[in-house]
Design an enzyme around this catalytic site. Structure first.
Site, PDB file in Angstrom:
ATOM      1  CG  ASP A  55       0.672  -2.612   0.122  1.00  0.00           C
ATOM      2  OD1 ASP A  55       0.202  -1.722  -0.602  1.00  0.00           O
ATOM      3  OD2 ASP A  55       1.831  -2.572   0.600  1.00  0.00           O
ATOM      4  CG  HIS A  56       2.459  -2.836  -3.652  1.00  0.00           C
ATOM      5  ND1 HIS A  56       2.572  -1.987  -4.729  1.00  0.00           N
ATOM      6  CD2 HIS A  56       2.918  -2.134  -2.583  1.00  0.00           C
ATOM      7  CE1 HIS A  56       3.076  -0.835  -4.331  1.00  0.00           C
ATOM      8  NE2 HIS A  56       3.283  -0.878  -3.034  1.00  0.00           N
ATOM      9  CG  HIS A  66       2.186   3.082  -2.128  1.00  0.00           C
ATOM     10  ND1 HIS A  66       2.160   1.728  -2.044  1.00  0.00           N
ATOM     11  CD2 HIS A  66       0.905   3.470  -2.369  1.00  0.00           C
ATOM     12  CE1 HIS A  66       0.916   1.295  -2.237  1.00  0.00           C
ATOM     13  NE2 HIS A  66       0.140   2.342  -2.445  1.00  0.00           N
ATOM     14  N   GLY A  67       5.520   4.440   0.271  1.00  0.00           N
ATOM     15  CA  GLY A  67       6.890   4.831   0.599  1.00  0.00           C
ATOM     16  C   GLY A  67       6.939   5.913   1.668  1.00  0.00           C
ATOM     17  CB  SER A  97       9.776   4.276   5.653  1.00  0.00           C
ATOM     18  OG  SER A  97       8.820   3.324   6.006  1.00  0.00           O
ATOM     19  CG  ASN A 124       0.696   2.208   1.790  1.00  0.00           C
ATOM     20  OD1 ASN A 124      -0.358   2.541   2.314  1.00  0.00           O
ATOM     21  ND2 ASN A 124       0.738   1.516   0.668  1.00  0.00           N
ATOM     22  CB  THR A 147      11.403   0.823   4.860  1.00  0.00           C
ATOM     23  OG1 THR A 147      11.051   0.320   3.574  1.00  0.00           O
ATOM     24  CG2 THR A 147      12.897   0.722   5.036  1.00  0.00           C
TER      25      THR A 147
END
Ligand code: 13P
Ligand code: ZN
Length: 288
Positions: free
Chosen positions: A82-83, A212-213, A215, A234, A237
């Protein structure tokens, strides 16, 4: 089948119209809990890790660990980087059994993003490793908040036209898009996914899209996005927040406890609740 390539489960996600929940695993016990919950729910999934997370670990342990756990589980799962921002990280991951990698050139001007992403494609495709590129900027905790303070979120949404140009010039296998989520906590506001934008990007690129993000995004919004062609969501958190609060609560209730294993057993259920929610939000439950 257990540890498979991301390509294998991405194909399944296309066929059955769902998103693969992709879990960041900054600590080894997350791997076990994610797989146990995935097995329970019959959900294919991705285990992923970003360079900022494995600073405290050794990237070489992930493939070996998953290979070992393959004996224990029957759901298919894959290992993804990832990233990544640098080619060295991509190379290290490919050498160590990752079957897909993300190159995050989203902070670069379009032409530079295209150039960097193509360099990764040149390395990855000959060895059948899939490449996730990113266009637009998903805000939040990526280590550099300065750009976000200066700009409105909308300025960073992925443009469908640009997505068409980007993927025409850099033939990625998955495209991460900025469509209303952010990394980390939402601090009181509810994200609003841009469904029309998702539809348009999907129509213009015909690619598996990545959010992404994940959560903190309402379950029904993510489920709708999965129906529209988002194939990977993804989550990070949500698991960490649950882990840390359960840890604190356990210690507050058992101040004398020194057996770390016992503490972990005590908080496992709480983290699994979060994992379960991510699987449901991705529509991945019961897909194998
Ligand atoms: P969250 O931490 O907001 O779930 O984002 C995860 C992510 O996008 C990892 O790449
Ligand atoms: Zn991310």
């Amino acid at each position: 089948m257990p540890l498979v390539s991301t390509q294998t489960i991405l194909k399944l996600a296309e066929e059955k119209n769902f998103a693969l929940p992709a879990f960041n695993v900054p600590i080894p016990e997350f791997i076990l809990w994610v797989l146990e919950e995935g097995e329970e729910m019959r959900a294919p999934l991705i285990i992923q890790v970003a360079p900022v997370e494995y600073e405290a670990l050794d990237i070489r342990m992930f493939y070996g660990t998953l290979l070992f756990l393959s004996q224990k589980f029957s759901i298919p799962f894959s290992l993804h980087l990832d990233h990544a921002h640098h080619l060295e990280d991509i190379l290290l991951a490919i050498q160590n059994g990752f079957s897909s990698v993300m190159i995050d050139g989203s902070r670069l001007p379009l032409e530079e993003n295209i150039r960097l992403t193509n360099k990764v494609i040149e390395i990855a495709h000959p060895v059948e490793v899939l490449v996730e590129g990113e266009l637009g900027r998903v805000g939040g905790l990526e280590g550099d908040e300065s750009w976000e303070e200066k700009s409105k979120e909308e300025d960073f949404f992925t443009s469908p036209q640009e997505a068409q140009e980007f993927t025409g010039k850099a033939p990625v296998d998955m495209l991460a898009v900025a469509v209303g989520t952010r990394h980390g906590l939402y601090k009181g506001r509810t994200p609003q996914l841009q469904f029309e934008r998702i539809k348009e990007i999907r129509a213009k690129t015909s690619l598996p899209l990545v959010i992404h993000g994940g959560s903190g995004t309402p379950r029904e919004q993510l489920r709708k996005a999965a129906q529209l062609g988002v194939r990977k969501i993804n989550f990070s958190t949500a698991l960490r927040v649950q882990y840390l609060s359960a840890f604190q609560e356990y210690l507050a209730n058992h101040p004398e406890e020194l057996m770390v294993g016992k503490i972990l057993q005590g908080i496992e259920g709480k983290v699994k609740e979060a994992i379960r929610e991510c699987i449901i939000a991705s529509c991945a439950e019961g897909k194998v």
